[in-house]
Design a protein around this motif. Structure first.
Motif, PDB file in Angstrom:
ATOM      1  N   VAL A  70       0.935   3.528  -2.240  1.00  0.00           N
ATOM      2  CA  VAL A  70       2.129   3.829  -3.023  1.00  0.00           C
ATOM      3  C   VAL A  70       3.085   4.705  -2.221  1.00  0.00           C
ATOM      4  CG1 VAL A  70       2.980   5.024  -5.077  1.00  0.00           C
ATOM      5  CG2 VAL A  70       0.995   3.526  -5.243  1.00  0.00           C
ATOM      6  N   ASP A  71       2.538   5.712  -1.530  1.00  0.00           N
ATOM      7  CA  ASP A  71       3.388   6.572  -0.712  1.00  0.00           C
ATOM      8  C   ASP A  71       4.071   5.768   0.384  1.00  0.00           C
ATOM      9  OD1 ASP A  71       2.596   8.683  -2.253  1.00  0.00           O
ATOM     10  OD2 ASP A  71       1.045   9.379  -0.872  1.00  0.00           O
ATOM     11  N   THR A  72       3.326   4.839   0.998  1.00  0.00           N
ATOM     12  CA  THR A  72       3.917   4.004   2.042  1.00  0.00           C
ATOM     13  C   THR A  72       5.021   3.120   1.490  1.00  0.00           C
ATOM     14  OG1 THR A  72       1.802   3.980   3.227  1.00  0.00           O
ATOM     15  CG2 THR A  72       3.411   2.282   3.811  1.00  0.00           C
ATOM     16  N   LEU A  73       4.769   2.526   0.321  1.00  0.00           N
ATOM     17  CA  LEU A  73       5.789   1.690  -0.296  1.00  0.00           C
ATOM     18  C   LEU A  73       7.028   2.495  -0.667  1.00  0.00           C
ATOM     19  CD1 LEU A  73       3.630  -0.610  -2.613  1.00  0.00           C
ATOM     20  CD2 LEU A  73       4.839  -1.264  -0.535  1.00  0.00           C
ATOM     21  N   GLU A  74       6.825   3.695  -1.160  1.00  0.00           N
ATOM     22  CA  GLU A  74       7.974   4.534  -1.492  1.00  0.00           C
ATOM     23  C   GLU A  74       8.785   4.861  -0.252  1.00  0.00           C
ATOM     24  OE1 GLU A  74       6.410   7.906  -3.483  1.00  0.00           O
ATOM     25  OE2 GLU A  74       6.254   6.907  -5.445  1.00  0.00           O
ATOM     26  N   ALA A  75       8.093   5.148   0.856  1.00  0.00           N
ATOM     27  CA  ALA A  75       8.807   5.451   2.097  1.00  0.00           C
ATOM     28  C   ALA A  75       9.577   4.237   2.600  1.00  0.00           C
ATOM     29  CB  ALA A  75       7.817   5.941   3.156  1.00  0.00           C
ATOM     30  N   ARG A  76       8.936   3.061   2.541  1.00  0.00           N
ATOM     31  CA  ARG A  76       9.609   1.844   2.996  1.00  0.00           C
ATOM     32  C   ARG A  76      10.793   1.493   2.101  1.00  0.00           C
ATOM     33  NH1 ARG A  76       5.353  -2.842   4.039  1.00  0.00           N
ATOM     34  NH2 ARG A  76       7.307  -3.847   4.664  1.00  0.00           N
ATOM     35  N   ALA A 133      18.279   2.971   2.247  1.00  0.00           N
ATOM     36  CA  ALA A 133      19.193   3.706   3.123  1.00  0.00           C
ATOM     37  C   ALA A 133      19.863   2.798   4.144  1.00  0.00           C
ATOM     38  CB  ALA A 133      18.441   4.834   3.826  1.00  0.00           C
ATOM     39  N   ASN A 134      19.200   1.700   4.510  1.00  0.00           N
ATOM     40  CA  ASN A 134      19.734   0.827   5.553  1.00  0.00           C
ATOM     41  C   ASN A 134      20.040  -0.580   5.053  1.00  0.00           C
ATOM     42  OD1 ASN A 134      19.226   2.557   8.164  1.00  0.00           O
ATOM     43  ND2 ASN A 134      17.335   2.688   6.979  1.00  0.00           N
ATOM     44  N   GLN A 135      20.150  -0.736   3.757  1.00  0.00           N
ATOM     45  CA  GLN A 135      20.391  -2.070   3.231  1.00  0.00           C
ATOM     46  C   GLN A 135      21.780  -2.562   3.605  1.00  0.00           C
ATOM     47  OE1 GLN A 135      20.390  -2.124  -1.030  1.00  0.00           O
ATOM     48  NE2 GLN A 135      21.328  -0.115  -1.202  1.00  0.00           N
TER      49      GLN A 135
END
Length: 728
Positions: A338-344, A350-352
């Motif tokens: 979940v933490d990884t998904l939140e970071a991604r 931010a870069n969309q």
């Protein structure tokens, strides 16, 4: 004096005989009292009850009722009753001096019911002995001389509790018992009453009641497991079950049997279908899950509010602890994911590219060659490409602003025709892969710009600044897609749909009924942005397309009216003479009926016939000309793999079938005395699209042109190619 002493002695012996005096004496001798007891407040005296701490060894047997004294009874004097009722004393009575430890009044002909649970004694309870129930109602009995009923957890002067109210216990194991207790040598029997358990709410909780204006359109494969009432195939009411054995399709060997048993028998928040099934293998929607979860939470909240059952036993807590220990590693891994998904997700946001615009694209590559007596010498194996970028923006969620960019370097393979001799010989458009493969310098150009938006539920309006499309509804041809359809332009779609280029324009799609669509389009030809041309001097066209959708059978009727000052009726296909160019401005009407029939899941048939009636308006070249084409196709869906498509196309590309006079025929370029295309040539094509991945397809194919340029004096041409598509 002796008489008074005698009467006192009789009363004392009576008390001793009833078992109350020894209790008072034993309590007074053996139990140290930290504070002086006070009588319960009356209606006229509102004083706080005194809290008395009593420490005494329990007596082996109760001197009151003869029962063994429980170690857990209040202050060690009274037995610990189970599932009995307490009738509260009226606070207005005077406390008897002979009551045990001076706390309880000596009731006369009153009914006493023991407390239900062995909860810890509340400091706020009357005289510190009785437990304070939470959010419950205990039956009270009206005293002979008073009309006011007082709850045991209320002080004098508070609101009376509801008469004859009863605590609700959802547990099936709870029962009410009555106990006969000797008081002062007398026996008082409790009156007979209904001991059945009443539900805490007047009606059964229905999860559906919390969903207002719910969308009932649920997909057939999404069924409900907690609340079957939401499913399409069951619109009748649910049947509440009280035992998991009532669900006929739930077996003790099922992996979720214990979970269902707990939900059904402990909380009673599972409902089955009216036929006694649970259907646990079906999927459910998020709405259905929320409804079922809400039902369970309501039941748990009801149990907590009632406060009459053990909400969590020691075994429950141990089970939870074991589960936490057993799945500690999985929970830690899940938290990490979940933490990884939140970071991604944060990085993507931010870069969309854009919050309103979606970018898609296609890359097509063609590796091909043409073979024939003349074509082999005129062609070499080539590799060409087309790159297309689509920018689709939406501002309301229903509208669409689209921008289409294209870079292409494709060239049509040369059919190298010799006849008819003159300017109509040479290359033709019969070998074209795409309608745009003539521009081919590889630069990125704008080929589409428009804005679409709905008007009500039935209209879709399309405003086009560049490249106006006449097909707002889906095309009937199964081979229309440039990525998965036929290799050639003629094999993909009937070209008479586009007898003229329509750039700037407007389109309206009207969905009259679920089975009938109308497409209206009107627009101008090239150079509308040129002040010397504009709209007034540019060509124009208008079209009406009717589409009937009868399930597997689709029928379309197309009509196009056009005017072109210099480009004739160029369809980017067929013979050179069928373009009707060179005779001046042309006005024409095009008619194209089409049909598509899905025979089965893997087989489809389609066909169309096109006719153009054109009239040349040039000076000295006025006259009429007719152009005809037709095509039939056979589609094989999911051949070898889901997503694959194979097809066979047979037809005649646009052919000039006649002119009204020799002047227009000669202006078009036909030899003297020839008023139409000399012969009839056929287009035969076969291809197979293989879906390598969701984003990559490869399509080998071949098409054969008999009598190219509709003149059998020209050698046949065979074109072979491999198309590779990359979609993103």
């Amino acid at each position: 004096m002796n008489t008074l002493f005698g009467k006192t002695l009789v009363v004392t012996l009576t008390v001793l005989g009833s078992g109350l005096m020894p209790l008072a004496v034993a309590q007074a001798v053996d139990s140290p009292i930290t504070e002086e007891p006070t009588a319960s407040p009356t209606n006229s005296e509102e004083t706080d009850p005194q809290i008395i701490n009593v420490e005494a060894d329990p007596l082996p047997e109760s001197v009151v009722s003869g029962e063994k004294v429980s170690e857990n009874s209040p202050n060690g004097l009274l037995p610990t009753p189970t599932n009995t009722e307490i009738a509260t004393p009226v606070s207005g009575e005077k406390v008897s001096e002979n009551s045990p430890n001076g706390l309880l009044p000596t009731p006369t002909n009153t009914e006493i019911a023991t407390p239900v649970s062995s909860e810890k004694v509340s400091e706020n309870s009357p005289n510190g002995l009785l437990p304070t129930p939470t959010n419950t109602e205990i039956a009270t009995h009206k005293a002979a001389d008073f009309s006011q009923q007082i709850s045991p957890n209320q002080e004098t002067g508070s609101e009376p509790t509801k008469e004859n109210s009863r605590v609700s216990d959802p547990s099936p194991e709870s029962t009410w018992t009555q106990q006969v207790i000797p008081v002062s040598g007398l026996t008082a029997e409790l009156p007979q009453e209904d001991t059945s358990i009443e539900p805490a709410r007047e009606k059964t909780l229905n999860p559906e009641s919390s969903l207002v204006d719910r969308d009932t359109s649920v997909e057939p494969d999404l069924q409900n497991t907690l609340n079957p009432e939401f499913s399409e195939d069951n619109t009748s009411s649910m049947d509440q079950v009280t035992s998991v054995s009532q669900l006929s399709d739930v077996k003790p060997t099922d992996w979720a049997f214990q979970a269902l048993q707990s939900l059904v028998e402990r909380y009673g928040c599972i409902a089955g279908y009216p036929d006694g099934t649970y259907r646990g293998n079906r999927a459910m929607t998020r709405y259905e899950f929320a409804a079922g979860l809400n039902a369970c939470l309501d039941k748990v909240r009801e149990v907590i509010t009632a406060g009459t059952t053990n909400l969590a036993t020691k075994e429950d807590l141990l089970a939870v602890q074991r589960l936490q220990e057993e799945f500690a590693a999985e929970l830690a891994t899940l938290r990490g994911r979940v933490d990884t998904l939140e970071a991604r997700t944060a990085e993507l946001e931010a870069n969309q590219f854009s919050t309103t615009t979606k970018l898609t694209g296609q890359v097509l590559t063609y590796l091909g060659d043409a073979f024939g007596k003349n074509a082999s010498e005129a062609n070499n194996t080539t590799l060409g490409y087309r790159l297309q970028l689509n920018l689709n923006s939406s501002f309301t969620g229903q509208d669409s602003l689209f921008v289409v960019l294209e870079a292409i370097n494709l060239r049509p393979l040369n059919t190298a025709t010799e006849f008819p001799q003159g300017r109509l010989s040479g290359p033709t458009d019969e070998s074209r892969f795409l309608p745009s493969d003539i521009s081919g310098n590889g630069s990125l150009n704008l080929i589409g710009l428009g804005y679409r938006f709905p008007v009500g539920d039935k209209l879709l309006v399309s405003l086009n600044a560049f490249s106006s499309n006449r097909l707002l509804s889906a095309p009937l041809s199964p081979f229309a897609s440039p990525t998965t359809g036929a290799l050639s332009y003629f094999g993909a779609i009937n070209p008479i749909l586009y007898p003229a280029i329509q750039q700037t324009g407007i389109g309206v799609q009207w969905k009259a009924t679920p089975w009938l669509n109308f497409d209206f389009a009107a627009g101008s030809e090239f150079r509308t942005n040129d002040p010397t041309v504009g709209f007034s001097k540019a060509g124009y066209s208008g079209s009406v397309r009717t589409v009937f959708d009868f399930g597997p059978l689709d029928i379309s009727l197309n009509y196009v009216h056009l005017y072109s000052p210099q480009f004739g009726v160029d369809t980017f296909s067929g013979s050179n003479a069928a373009q009707i160019q060179g005779a001046g401005a042309v006005v024409a009407n095009a008619y194209l009926p089409g049909i598509s029939y899905r025979v089965s899941r893997t087989l489809g048939l389609s066909g169309s016939v096109g006719l153009i009636n054109a009239r040349a308006l040039g000076k000295g070249t006025k006259g009429d000309a007719n152009v005809v084409d037709y095509r039939f196709s056979l589609a094989f869906y999911d051949l070898g793999k889901e997503g694959n498509l194979a097809g066979i196309v047979f037809g005649v590309q646009p052919r000039l079938t006649g002119t009204s006079n020799g002047a227009i025929a000669q202006a078009i370029g036909l030899p003297a005395g020839q008023r139409k295309d000399r012969d009839l040539g056929f287009h035969i094509e076969a291809f197979y699209t293989h879906q390598l991945t969701d984003n990559i397809t490869i399509t080998p194919g071949i098409f054969w042109l008999t009598a190219p340029n509709h003149d059998d004096r020209n050698a046949d041409v065979v074109v072979g190619a491999i198309r590779t598509t990359f979609s993103f």
